[in-house]
Write a protein that holds these residues in place. Sequence first.
Motif, PDB file in Angstrom:
ATOM      1  N   VAL A 219      49.230  68.366  40.819  1.00 40.76           N
ATOM      2  CA  VAL A 219      50.451  68.659  40.070  1.00 40.76           C
ATOM      3  C   VAL A 219      50.397  70.115  39.625  1.00 40.76           C
ATOM      4  O   VAL A 219      49.382  70.576  39.091  1.00 40.76           O
ATOM      5  N   VAL A 220      51.489  70.832  39.832  1.00 39.47           N
ATOM      6  CA  VAL A 220      51.551  72.257  39.484  1.00 39.47           C
ATOM      7  C   VAL A 220      52.576  72.466  38.379  1.00 39.47           C
ATOM      8  O   VAL A 220      53.707  71.968  38.466  1.00 39.47           O
ATOM      9  N   ALA A 221      52.188  73.201  37.346  1.00 39.72           N
ATOM     10  CA  ALA A 221      53.102  73.445  36.223  1.00 39.72           C
ATOM     11  C   ALA A 221      52.952  74.881  35.736  1.00 39.72           C
ATOM     12  O   ALA A 221      51.897  75.508  35.901  1.00 39.72           O
ATOM     13  N   TYR A 222      54.027  75.365  35.120  1.00 39.57           N
ATOM     14  CA  TYR A 222      53.985  76.702  34.508  1.00 39.57           C
ATOM     15  C   TYR A 222      54.868  76.724  33.271  1.00 39.57           C
ATOM     16  O   TYR A 222      56.006  76.232  33.307  1.00 39.57           O
ATOM     17  N   ASP A 223      54.336  77.252  32.198  1.00 37.28           N
ATOM     18  CA  ASP A 223      55.074  77.426  30.950  1.00 37.28           C
ATOM     19  C   ASP A 223      55.728  76.124  30.472  1.00 37.28           C
ATOM     20  O   ASP A 223      56.884  76.105  30.072  1.00 37.28           O
ATOM     21  N   GLY A 224      54.964  75.027  30.552  1.00 34.36           N
ATOM     22  CA  GLY A 224      55.436  73.756  30.033  1.00 34.36           C
ATOM     23  C   GLY A 224      56.331  72.965  30.954  1.00 34.36           C
ATOM     24  O   GLY A 224      56.835  71.901  30.572  1.00 34.36           O
ATOM     25  N   GLU A 225      56.524  73.428  32.175  1.00 40.37           N
ATOM     26  CA  GLU A 225      57.426  72.746  33.122  1.00 40.37           C
ATOM     27  C   GLU A 225      56.716  72.487  34.439  1.00 40.37           C
ATOM     28  O   GLU A 225      56.133  73.405  35.032  1.00 40.37           O
ATOM     29  N   VAL A 226      56.759  71.243  34.897  1.00 37.92           N
ATOM     30  CA  VAL A 226      56.152  70.893  36.179  1.00 37.92           C
ATOM     31  C   VAL A 226      57.023  71.416  37.317  1.00 37.92           C
ATOM     32  O   VAL A 226      58.235  71.192  37.348  1.00 37.92           O
ATOM     33  N   LEU A 227      56.383  72.125  38.256  1.00 37.02           N
ATOM     34  CA  LEU A 227      57.112  72.690  39.386  1.00 37.02           C
ATOM     35  C   LEU A 227      57.098  71.773  40.594  1.00 37.02           C
ATOM     36  O   LEU A 227      57.931  71.922  41.493  1.00 37.02           O
ATOM     37  N   GLY A 228      56.140  70.840  40.649  1.00 39.71           N
ATOM     38  CA  GLY A 228      56.129  69.913  41.773  1.00 39.71           C
ATOM     39  C   GLY A 228      54.757  69.328  42.018  1.00 39.71           C
ATOM     40  O   GLY A 228      53.778  69.639  41.334  1.00 39.71           O
ATOM     41  N   LEU A 229      54.685  68.447  43.014  1.00 42.13           N
ATOM     42  CA  LEU A 229      53.450  67.817  43.450  1.00 42.13           C
ATOM     43  C   LEU A 229      53.118  68.325  44.842  1.00 42.13           C
ATOM     44  O   LEU A 229      53.935  68.208  45.763  1.00 42.13           O
ATOM     45  N   ALA A 230      51.933  68.915  44.988  1.00 40.80           N
ATOM     46  CA  ALA A 230      51.488  69.385  46.296  1.00 40.80           C
ATOM     47  C   ALA A 230      50.642  68.290  46.929  1.00 40.80           C
ATOM     48  O   ALA A 230      49.639  67.876  46.345  1.00 40.80           O
TER      49      ALA A 230
END
Length: 302
Positions: A219-230
Amino acid sequence: MNRIAVLGSANMDLVVRQSRLPRPGETIFGTGFDTVPGGKGLNQAVAAARLGASVDFVGAVGADTYGAELRALLAAEGIGFDGLSSSSEPTGTAHISVVDSGENSIVVVSGANSTVTTLDAEQRETISAAAFLVMQCELPVPVLVEAIALAREGGVFTVLTPAPVVPLPEGFLASVDLVVPNQIEAQELTGEADPVQAAEALSADMTWAIVTLGAEGCVVAYDGEVLGLAPARPVDAVDTTAAGDTFVGALVARLAAGTGAPTAESMVEALRWATVASSVSVTRVGATTSMPSFDEVAAILA
């Protein structure tokens, strides 16, 4: 190319293979034994170097046979080790039991690694000259705090694998640019069993977070928001030792191949390389012995 400084542990792994783990008080026969250079720091340094990165290693080994072997490995991999000090303590060891399914259990005896409580002048210079600083939690926490402060002063992008999970000062994780725990570590750090929620919590305050999920990807996230699942690359695992370290080393190697601070686009591209590199590593036995080269990963991605 941007240089990577890896501040971390260097161990000799003592690996025994067996059909299953023994019960308390039970003796069973193993099916194989080997000594393999390891330690989360050294593993990540080797993985990054094999993916084409310019790497320096910062840490400590003992003035013993294992220490000499680890120095020879760093030299053979083209990794700078001016920041590798010699300790009166023995070189660290990791005692690894690998069962037939590929899973492993590990007991670490820190040895010389435990003596790295502060940075000497050579080590500070190595970190200040880098574009990326990679750390784990197998060294004493005070030196991690010192290194983070030094890196932030010089605009060095910081990466932390919070393993093993240890008590960290308040605000420490928020001061890291990229944190890469596995699902269990993420839950310990945040109290969130859901890896998505854990990634959101860890990525608050302009931090990147990648929570690895083994065969399920990450799981990838930045600044409190998940960007997606790789997703992960499906393979038949033989030995999962150092799969996570291979992932982190390859990830940072690809980020360092770019220019400027990591972006969403460069992070996605780096994840592709990291996912393939770790998938190759689990099809082989050992830690550093399992890590693929740049050409091997590039051929799979072509």
